[in-house]
Design an enzyme around this catalytic site. Structure first.
Site, mmCIF file in Angstrom:
data_model
loop_
_atom_site.group_PDB
_atom_site.id
_atom_site.type_symbol
_atom_site.label_atom_id
_atom_site.label_comp_id
_atom_site.label_asym_id
_atom_site.label_seq_id
_atom_site.Cartn_x
_atom_site.Cartn_y
_atom_site.Cartn_z
ATOM 1 C CG HIS A 206 -0.127 0.181 2.533
ATOM 2 N ND1 HIS A 206 0.592 -0.850 3.100
ATOM 3 C CD2 HIS A 206 0.080 1.251 3.342
ATOM 4 C CE1 HIS A 206 1.185 -0.429 4.193
ATOM 5 N NE2 HIS A 206 0.905 0.852 4.374
ATOM 6 C CG ASP A 208 1.685 4.889 4.809
ATOM 7 O OD1 ASP A 208 1.163 3.791 4.552
ATOM 8 O OD2 ASP A 208 2.683 5.015 5.551
ATOM 9 C CG HIS A 280 5.162 1.056 2.708
ATOM 10 N ND1 HIS A 280 4.626 2.193 2.153
ATOM 11 C CD2 HIS A 280 4.574 0.926 3.924
ATOM 12 C CE1 HIS A 280 3.766 2.730 2.998
ATOM 13 N NE2 HIS A 280 3.712 1.975 4.086
ATOM 14 N NE ARG A 290 8.342 -4.477 10.683
ATOM 15 C CZ ARG A 290 9.317 -3.623 10.398
ATOM 16 N NH1 ARG A 290 10.570 -3.992 10.552
ATOM 17 N NH2 ARG A 290 9.042 -2.425 9.962
HETATM 18 C C1 LIG Z 1 -7.476 -0.879 4.185
HETATM 19 C C2 LIG Z 1 -7.263 0.269 4.805
HETATM 20 C C3 LIG Z 1 -6.489 0.399 6.070
HETATM 21 C C4 LIG Z 1 -6.173 1.879 6.082
HETATM 22 C C5 LIG Z 1 -7.471 2.459 5.579
HETATM 23 C C6 LIG Z 1 -7.686 1.621 4.342
HETATM 24 O O1 LIG Z 1 -9.017 1.632 3.886
HETATM 25 C C7 LIG Z 1 -6.714 2.131 3.238
HETATM 26 C C8 LIG Z 1 -5.494 2.853 3.847
HETATM 27 C C9 LIG Z 1 -4.982 2.148 5.111
HETATM 28 C C10 LIG Z 1 -3.992 3.000 5.892
HETATM 29 C C11 LIG Z 1 -2.517 2.773 5.519
HETATM 30 C C12 LIG Z 1 -1.645 3.717 6.354
HETATM 31 C C13 LIG Z 1 -2.037 3.720 7.837
HETATM 32 O O2 LIG Z 1 -1.600 2.527 8.447
HETATM 33 C C14 LIG Z 1 -3.573 3.842 8.006
HETATM 34 C C15 LIG Z 1 -3.967 4.071 9.470
HETATM 35 C C16 LIG Z 1 -4.081 4.928 7.115
HETATM 36 O O3 LIG Z 1 -4.248 6.098 7.381
HETATM 37 O O4 LIG Z 1 -4.356 4.408 5.861
HETATM 38 C C17 LIG Z 1 -4.209 2.641 7.334
HETATM 39 C C18 LIG Z 1 -5.747 2.503 7.435
HETATM 40 C C19 LIG Z 1 -6.189 1.635 8.623
HETATM 41 O O5 LIG Z 1 -5.461 0.749 9.082
HETATM 42 O O6 LIG Z 1 -7.347 1.824 9.059
HETATM 43 O O1 LIG Z 2 4.767 -1.965 10.455
HETATM 44 C C1 LIG Z 2 5.479 -1.482 9.575
HETATM 45 O O2 LIG Z 2 6.690 -1.597 9.559
HETATM 46 C C2 LIG Z 2 4.823 -0.692 8.460
HETATM 47 C C3 LIG Z 2 3.324 -0.651 8.597
HETATM 48 C C4 LIG Z 2 2.679 0.275 7.651
HETATM 49 O O3 LIG Z 2 3.118 0.434 6.537
HETATM 50 C C5 LIG Z 2 1.482 1.007 8.081
HETATM 51 O O4 LIG Z 2 1.033 0.804 9.234
HETATM 52 O O5 LIG Z 2 0.967 1.802 7.280
HETATM 53 FE FE LIG Z 3 2.176 2.082 5.544
#
Ligand SMILES: C=C1C[C@]23C[C@@]1(O)CC[C@H]2[C@@]12CC[C@H](O)[C@@](C)(C(=O)O1)[C@H]2[C@@H]3C(=O)O
Ligand SMILES: O=C(O)CCC(=O)C(=O)O
Ligand SMILES: [Fe+2]
Length: 351
Positions: A206, A208, A280, A290
């Site tokens: 994904h 961020d 990543h 981890r």
């Molecule tokens: C599948 C998902 C988890 C996420 C929200 C989403 O719909 C798409 C983006 C995901 C992500 C990735 C980065 C961060 O870990 C996170 C908190 C964010 O802002 O976007 C996660 C979201 C999540 O875990 O709720």
């Molecule tokens: O846990 C990690 O090292 C990365 C996790 C990550 O990419 C995320 O939480 O968006």
């Molecule tokens: Fe991430």
């Protein structure tokens, strides 16, 4: 020591062993924040890689260690206790389910909004401690990381010759900044012989959404970052997702520990695509668990996001429609992890 919970492996995405070389090289950009030329090196690293390792920062080791030890205690608690801090909606404790759209991984986590009290209470009640002590540990760490993030973002603006240099950092400094803090624990994962695979996906591929992510992890490998220059490199990683098979061409860099900065989707928009958000993922480790802590610096919900006019050259037109962070976040949090969340906001893309 982290006590392992043993999530069942049914339905978890796995990576086929037959790919010999999901690249293991450690030549990643390192930015020494104390050096005067760091502003230009930050721009170069963002352009060429989308991420870099940070050294000589001011995040005190005692803040890192304190929070890591609270996290270890939390994840070592009985599952029945941890579940009381869940489900992640999106904040709270989550186990294997990532987000609300069906993504799963070999991971448990706690997701906190940095300005919501309730979260700390959930966290603290599992540890049986005063929410104040947890809040203080998270606040100390997050404030130090946020300060470092603002310094990086100001150097980035300086390197790009943007005035004023707080165009990015003011969004994080705003008291309404919509930032998120995440603790991830990837339990050590045994070989899964029947699939002839070594690695399960801990956290699927994904990018961020926010402005920046600052990631700190213990000394266990697992994070992999897709190298921009290697997209199309002929290494076939076969990913098995439920019953379907997906073959992708990709080349990842594997990264171990310390503090890492990642460029995200909002910066991609603000630079009109010049800095790409970086893909990543995390693979589990068969020998060690981890632990990672990530600060996601986001703008206030009402902030309007669009490419910065000072970065547009000549007749260059904006690739994106203007949107608020609230609109973007609403749509992003409905998406699947691997989806391209920016497509909906492209001027010339599908809408
Ligand atoms: C599948 C998902 C988890 C996420 C929200 C989403 O719909 C798409 C983006 C995901 C992500 C990735 C980065 C961060 O870990 C996170 C908190 C964010 O802002 O976007 C996660 C979201 C999540 O875990 O709720
Ligand atoms: O846990 C990690 O090292 C990365 C996790 C990550 O990419 C995320 O939480 O968006
Ligand atoms: Fe991430």
């Amino acid at each position: 020591m982290v006590v392992l919970t043993e999530p069942d492996t049914d339905h978890l995405p796995i990576i086929n062993n037959s790919c010999k070389s999901p690249s293991f090289f450690n030549d990643i950009p390192v930015i020494d924040l104390s050096k005067p030329d760091s502003k230009n090196l930050i721009v170069k690293a963002c352009e060429e890689f989308g991420f870099f390792k940070v050294v000589n920062h001011d995040v005190p080791m005692e803040f890192i260690s304190k929070l890591e030890s609270e996290a270890i205690k939390f994840f070592s608690s009985p599952l029945s206790e941890k579940l009381k801090a869940g489900p992640a909606d999106p904040f709270g404790y989550g186990n294997k389910q990532i987000g609300q759209s069906g993504d799963i991984g070999w991971v448990e986590y706690i997701l906190l909004s940095t300005n919501c009290e309730f979260n700390y209470q959930k966290f603290a009640s599992v540890l049986g401690v005063n929410p104040e002590s947890i809040r203080a540990a998270v606040n100390d760490y997050v404030s130090a990381v946020k300060k470092m993030s603002c310094e990086i973002l100001e150097k980035l603006a300086e390197g790009l010759k943007i005035h004023p240099t707080n165009v990015f950092s003011k969004l994080l400094k705003d008291e309404k900044s919509d930032s998120v803090f995440r603790l991830n624990h990837y339990p050590q994962c045994p070989d899964i012989q029947e699939f002839n695979v070594k690695n399960l996906i801990g956290f699927g591929e994904h990018t961020d959404p926010q402005i920046i992510s600052v990631l700190r992890s213990n000394n266990t490998s697992g994070l992999q970052i897709l190298l921009k220059m290697a997209i199309g490199f002929p290494c076939h990683l076969i990913r098995i997702h439920f019953s379907s098979m997906l073959a992708t061409r990709c080349r990842y860099i594997t990264y171990t520990h310390q503090i890492l900065y990642l460029s995200n989707e909002i910066v991609e928009v603000m630079t009109n695509g010049r800095f790409k958000s970086v893909k990543h993922r995390v693979l589990t480790n068969t020998l060690k668990s981890r632990l990672s802590m990530i600060y996601f610096g986001g703008p206030p919900l009402s902030e309007k996001i669009a490419p910065l006019p000072s970065l547009m050259e000549g007749e260059e037109s904006s690739l994106y429609k203007e949107f608020t962070w609230f609109e973007y976040k609403k749509s992003a949090f409905k998406s699947r992890l691997a989806e391209n969340r920016l497509t909906l906001f492209e001027k010339f893309g599908a809408s």
